[in-house]
Design a protein around this motif. Structure first.
Motif, short mmCIF file in Angstrom:
data_model
loop_
_atom_site.label_atom_id
_atom_site.label_comp_id
_atom_site.label_asym_id
_atom_site.label_seq_id
_atom_site.Cartn_x
_atom_site.Cartn_y
_atom_site.Cartn_z
N UNK A 18 -4.01 3.16 11.27
CA UNK A 18 -2.90 2.87 10.36
C UNK A 18 -2.68 1.38 10.14
N UNK A 19 -2.97 0.58 11.17
CA UNK A 19 -2.83 -0.86 10.99
C UNK A 19 -3.94 -1.41 10.09
N UNK A 20 -5.08 -0.76 10.15
CA UNK A 20 -6.25 -1.26 9.43
C UNK A 20 -6.27 -0.72 7.99
N UNK A 21 -6.14 0.59 7.85
CA UNK A 21 -6.16 1.21 6.53
C UNK A 21 -4.82 1.88 6.29
N UNK A 22 -4.31 1.76 5.07
CA UNK A 22 -3.08 2.46 4.74
C UNK A 22 -3.24 3.08 3.35
N UNK A 39 -18.95 -0.73 5.97
CA UNK A 39 -18.45 -1.81 6.83
C UNK A 39 -17.00 -1.58 7.24
N UNK A 40 -16.27 -0.79 6.46
CA UNK A 40 -14.93 -0.36 6.89
C UNK A 40 -15.09 0.46 8.17
N UNK A 41 -16.05 1.36 8.15
CA UNK A 41 -16.30 2.17 9.34
C UNK A 41 -16.64 1.25 10.52
N UNK A 42 -17.51 0.30 10.25
CA UNK A 42 -17.94 -0.57 11.35
C UNK A 42 -16.77 -1.39 11.90
N UNK A 43 -15.95 -1.89 10.99
CA UNK A 43 -14.81 -2.68 11.46
C UNK A 43 -13.88 -1.81 12.30
N UNK A 69 -5.43 4.85 2.38
CA UNK A 69 -6.83 4.87 1.98
C UNK A 69 -7.37 3.52 1.54
N UNK A 70 -6.58 2.47 1.65
CA UNK A 70 -7.04 1.13 1.26
C UNK A 70 -6.92 0.19 2.45
N UNK A 71 -7.77 -0.85 2.44
CA UNK A 71 -7.73 -1.81 3.54
C UNK A 71 -6.40 -2.56 3.49
N UNK A 72 -5.71 -2.57 4.63
CA UNK A 72 -4.44 -3.27 4.69
C UNK A 72 -4.63 -4.65 5.30
N UNK A 73 -5.41 -4.69 6.35
CA UNK A 73 -5.64 -5.96 7.04
C UNK A 73 -7.06 -5.92 7.58
N UNK A 74 -7.90 -6.83 7.10
CA UNK A 74 -9.30 -6.77 7.52
C UNK A 74 -9.62 -7.73 8.65
N UNK A 130 0.82 -1.21 0.00
CA UNK A 130 0.00 0.00 0.00
C UNK A 130 0.85 1.26 0.00
N UNK A 131 2.05 1.14 0.55
CA UNK A 131 2.98 2.25 0.52
C UNK A 131 3.37 2.55 -0.93
#
Lengths: 956, 150
Positions: free
Chosen positions: B114-118, B81-85, B120-125, A170-171
């Protein structure tokens, strides 16, 4: 105060935050903050070195203050120091501060990059992630320069931890978005695609965002991702709800990843490989089937996640637009959602159906929902949902339902929210025009539009109704009768008066036989509105009156009397006065024959893209309308009024040009209609009729009032036009400015950006086509005036231009780069000539290129003693140029008062040319009382002093 | 996603995350405009709205509004659902989260995001994986409690 739950509490921070929360007023808050800032500043400046914990705490406080909305101008250095701490939390706060507050301070960026570099090479995954997060959060160009090469290596290295891979992917995406030129494709590219197969779902989830973005830009290099994505999707879709463990969200397996996979597939056409395609169709069918199954949970999260996938699948089905079966199923599914109790789903279903409506396979299926959609328009409580319903009605409209839809939209308009009225008006106007088979219906609709929402009817709309009435003789009588009736209303909108004035002035004779609308009755009706109208409308009415004199000689004396009255002939508005005087004179000296020729009926307008459509496109942004319009064009052949250049369409239209047939609608006659007598000049599009003659006038030769259109067509020479009268003024605007709009008229906007270094300059010219029609044979040239070329016997400027593309699409902008070298000092600016054809007519205009000798100034620093010494050295009379003039912008008293010794301002600089350097000194003496300036320039060269003095005197 | 904002019913901004480069002035203007727009909406209204050329997805949790700006081709429901998570992550970390937790531990809220979104995209759901990462980081923290504070 709540207990800090985890990690290390920073008590001082917590105390400070509660203090702020306890502040009773904004003033108290600011006071507390200022106290804290002073405290932190003194700690940072103090002699005692701060330990890591305190530094972290203060940096964190600064961050809090910034996030409250206050400015922070220090502490950056301390934050950067924290990066090199080996304590995780200190590092973390340092990175957070930088992510939120970094500005492109080059000094710091270098240090920050250093810290990041250390952490990236630390092999400690937690530190590496922190550093990657920071790059992804800041994403600046400097960081891209430093790390765009390194990150792909981390991403594909075999020994990289999963969590680091996720961050790296993502970086890299962020860097690619901000600086695509710095992220170079390489052998890592193919390995990135294979991350779609990764064991770890988190890695796939992160990597797919990167892959999608890269595929959009380089589809060929990434096309292997299609089959990988299909097999991954198929595995997820067919998995049981518990297979994916923690990646299952409320009984839905991997919803985020599924959506992203479906999104990635939308970057490509349907797979060619039969097996892959079969598997994908199976997936899509499964997704559609699941929508019909009973929910596994009552939680909204379950249905949201499930439907998110469903909508993404439908988007893919629409994108492929090749599987009739799936399209119809999608449409039925959306139809169910149209009546769902969840507002969100109704909203999305309306939105998604809009795109379905443009597919030939599902257009009919969408149409079956018309009653539901109309009902939504009437009953939805949320304006954003109603707006979607209106959009869908617009998209599903065709000849079969146009009357119903237009009627519903019109009735909705009476109560519509103000925020969407203008757009609704445009849509009604377009639909009425596009699907009009009978023109009286069209005229009725537009007049209704003006009656119901006159304020929101833009000029384009009423221009268009006039164009159409003029071009179609079968509707003229009806139009005259209808406007006459509409004008009877005691309060009628000014736009109605405009349309009425124009149409009665042209075609009033068609209804004059009826004693209820005899010429005098018509005239009195129009004139009763006159005093209520604005100047442009009055001007239009005056033109209508002179046309009346021609149409109905019996009204001549009445109208002459009106023109002769003081309120007309001595009107304070110069335009009205001129019209009154000229029309009065014309009516009294011209013979009936001459009058009949001069005031002949307007010739038909050349057909072209509807200006209304262009306006809607502009409002909605490109794509929003055009995609459906294109589809319509495909489906319905010549019916559409769209872009004039569409080959197939125009042939159909041309064959229908003169005889109205069902497939040639109002706008279909874009090729030559029966054009009478004089061909209208280039500017005779109705849009131009009433606007002020733009600066392009010399070429366009628009008769500023379209009524008198039988003026001979202007002769346009191919030679460059002489510079426009205002070109000097335009030039002066740019003496102290390097960027801005150089020129603008109704067709063209020219923006300029320039930069100079020593004796070299580079200028970027941006030619923007403001119309919706392309410019052809577009060319520009730069020439010199005589003085530049011959007087000095050598060139003073060396100007190189790169040629521009000869075609400028409607709404597009082209750029031209001009390199300038100053060989020796000069006075006259080079001329820029621009030629192009717009709608067949040659446009030819000449401007002065904003290059003046002061652009090659280099400032020199000198103390006052040196200045006056040199000033004395340049004391020969020819070295000095002086001007005394009145301040044209008023003097800024504050500036003058603030500095006591400011009786005069001095500057020094050197003009850099290739041949020589000319030192210049300037002295400006303001006289605040008299509002006068005295400007004196001395330089080693007389021509330079004189030219600079002339140029700069204009600036104060 | 272009940005995410958290603000209270009183219009106080509690968290701001920008995934596109914007000037501070522009950020403030956007925030002001959006907070006003969203707060003016009634409870039963749709969670999506068009704003400039973006789509706004928002949801209210107790006294806090979570508001995301996404681009035209992005999926509204999955953003919801991003918000909810994210709310679930905060809830799990703080133990039934409330607005005060986010005020007093704002830095943690940023770290979790930052762990969840990076970018602006989901990094780890996966909820487990995100919390594991945060807890590991917390374990790395040294204990320092007796230092004087200002």
């Amino acid at each position: 105060m709540p207990a800090v739950s985890k990690g290390d509490g920073m008590r001082g921070l917590a105390v400070f935050i509660s203090d702020i929360r306890n502040c009773k007023s904004k003033e108290a808050e600011i006071k507390r903050i200022n106290k804290e800032l002073a405290n932190i500043r003194s700690k940072f400046k103090g002699d005692k070195a701060l330990d890591g914990y305190s530094k972290k705490k203060y940096v964190c406080k600064l961050l809090f203050i910034f996030l409250l909305g206050h400015d922070i101008d220090f502490g950056h250095m301390e934050a950067v120091n924290l990066l090199s701490s080996n304590k995780y939390t200190e590092k973390q706060i340092g990175y957070l501060f930088i992510s939120v507050l970094v500005n492109s301070n080059s000094e710091l960026i270098r240090l920050i990059n250093n810290g990041i570099k250390n952490d990236l090479s630390s092999r400690n995954p937690t530190f590496m992630c922190l550093a990657l997060h920071c790059i992804a959060n800041v994403g600046s160009r400097e960081m891209a320069e430093a790390f765009a090469g390194e990150i792909p290596r981390i991403l594909v290295a075999g020994d990289t931890m999963d969590s680091v891979k996720q961050s790296a992917a993502l970086c890299l995406l962020r860097l690619y978005k901000t600086s695509p030129d710095l992220v170079l494709m390489g052998e890592w590219t193919s390995r990135v695609v294979h991350l779609l197969n990764d064991q770890h779902m988190g890695v796939v989830t992160a990597a797919i965002s990167l892959i999608t973005c890269l595929s959009q830009k380089n589809p060929d290099e990434f096309k292997t991702c299609v089959s990988l994505a299909v097999s991954r999707l198929s595995r997820i879709v067919s998995s049981a709800s518990t297979d994916l463990q923690d990646y299952t969200y409320y009984f839905v397996p991997a919803p985020w990843l599924s959506c992203k996979l479906l999104r990635l597939l939308q970057c490509y056409p349907p797979p060619e490989d039969g097996a892959v395609k079969g598997r994908l169709v199976e997936c899509l069918e499964t997704i559609l089937n699941k929508a019909q199954e009973p929910p596994k949970s009552k939680k909204v999260q379950h249905s949201n996640a499930k439907n998110a996938i469903l909508f993404e699948a439908i988007a893919l089905i629409i994108h492929y637009d090749s599987e009739p079966n799936l399209l119809v199923r999608a449409c039925n599914q959306l139809g169910q959602f149209l009546q769902h109790r969840e507002t969100n789903l109704r909203y999305l279903a309306l939105e998604s159906m809009c795109t379905l409506a443009s597919s030939e396979f599902s257009h009919e299926a969408v149409k079956t929902h018309i009653e539901t959609v109309i009902n939504a328009l009437k009953t939805e409580r949320d304006v954003s949902v109603r707006q979607r319903a209106a959009d869908l009605l617009y998209a599903m409209c065709d000849r079969s339902n146009a009357k119903q839809i237009v009627a519903e939209m019109l009735s909705y308009l009476e109560t519509a929210d103000y925020s969407i009225r203008e757009e609704m008006v445009l849509k009604v106007a377009i639909l009425a025009e596009k699907y009009a088979v009978d023109y009286s219906w069209y005229v009725d609709t537009i007049l209704n539009l003006i009656r119901i929402a006159g304020d929101y009817v833009s000029e384009e709309v009423w221009y268009r109704v006039i164009q159409i009435v003029i071009n179609r003789d079968d509707v003229q009588g009806y139009a005259a009768k209808t406007v006459f009736e509409a004008l009877q209303a005691p309060a009628c909108h000014e736009n109605m008066v405009k349309v009425g004035g124009y149409i009665l002035g042209e075609f009033g004779n068609l209804i004059a036989g009826d004693p209820r609308s005899s010429p005098l009755v018509q005239f009195n009706l129009l004139h009763s509105k006159f005093h209520l109208c604005s100047v442009p409308t009055r001007a239009l009415l005056l033109s209508a009156y002179i046309k009346f004199i021609n149409l109905f000689p019996e009204t001549k004396s009445t109208i002459q009397e009106v023109l002769r009255s003081d309120s007309q002939i001595r009107n304070s508005d110069v335009e009205l006065q001129q019209r009154a005087v000229e029309y009065l004179k014309l009516s009294s000296i011209a013979s009936t024959d001459v009058l009949a020729t001069v005031l002949e009926e307007m010739p038909p307008f050349p057909e072209r893209e509807s200006s209304i459509l262009a306006k809607l496109k502009k409002k909605k942004g490109p794509g929003a309308v055009s995609s459906t319009e294109q589809e319509d064009g495909k489906r319905e052949g010549g019916e559409l009024n769209g872009g004039g250049e569409r080959g197939a369409d125009s042939t159909i239209a041309a064959s229908n040009a003169s005889t109205p047939s069902p497939s040639a609608d109002l706008l279909g006659l874009r090729s030559s209609g029966p054009v009478s007598a004089a061909p209208p000049s280039a500017g005779s599009l109705l849009v131009d009729v009433f606007s002020e003659a733009g600066p392009a006038a010399p070429a366009a030769a628009v008769n500023d009032d379209g009524f008198l259109s039988s003026a001979p067509p202007s002769v346009v020479s191919e030679d460059p036009a002489p510079p426009m009268p205002q070109s000097d003024e335009l030039l002066h605007k740019f003496v102290c400015k390097s960027n801005g709009v150089l020129f603008e008229n109704q067709l063209l906007q020219i923006g300029v950006k320039s930069e100079y270094r020593q004796n070299l300059g580079r200028m970027y010219l941006f030619y923007g086509n403001k119309t919706s029609v392309q410019f052809v044979s577009f060319s520009t040239s730069v020439t010199y005036t005589g003085e530049l070329q011959s007087h000095i016997h050598e060139l003073s400027l060396n100007v190189q231009t790169k040629p521009v593309e000869p075609l400028v699409e409607g709404g597009a902008q082209v750029q031209q780069v001009i390199n300038i070298e100053c060989l020796t000092d000069f006075s006259d600016a080079p001329l820029l000539n621009i030629k192009f054809r717009y709608g067949g007519a040659l446009q030819n205009l000449t401007l002065k290129l904003p290059v003046t000798v002061n652009k090659f100034f280099q400032p020199t620093e000198m103390v006052s003693h040196d200045f006056f010494q040199r000033w004395k050295q340049l004391s020969q009379p020819q070295q000095e140029a002086q001007k005394i003039f009145k301040a044209s912008h008023g003097m800024d008293k504050e500036v003058l008062k603030g500095k006591r010794i400011m009786e005069n301002f001095v500057c020094a600089g050197v003009i850099q040319t290739k041949a020589q350097q000319v030192g210049c000194l300037l002295r400006l003496e303001p006289n605040a009382q008299a509002q006068m300036y005295r400007l004196t320039l001395r330089s080693s060269k007389d021509t330079v002093s004189k030219r600079l003095c002339d140029l700069l005197a204009e600036q104060f | 996603m272009q940005f995410m904002l958290l603000f209270s019913r009183q219009g106080k901004l509690r968290l701001q995350k920008w995934y596109v480069p914007l000037s501070d002035k522009e950020k403030k203007k956007i925030t002001r405009e959006l907070v006003q727009t969203v707060l003016a909406r009634k409870p039963k209204m749709c969670s999506f709205l068009e704003w400039r050329d973006l789509k706004i997805v928002y949801k209210r949790y107790a006294s806090l509004y979570f508001c995301c700006a996404i681009e035209d081709q992005d999926n509204e429901l999955i953003t919801l659902e991003i918000i909810h998570r994210y709310v679930e992550l905060l809830d799990k970390y703080f133990g039934s989260v409330c607005e005060l937790d986010i005020i007093f531990n704002f830095e943690k809220a940023y770290f979790i995001l930052d762990e969840f979104l990076l970018g602006g995209e989901a990094q780890e759901t996966s909820k487990k994986n995100v919390l594991k990462a945060i807890e590991q980081a917390d374990l790395l923290q040294e204990v320092c409690c007796s230092l004087p504070s200002s």
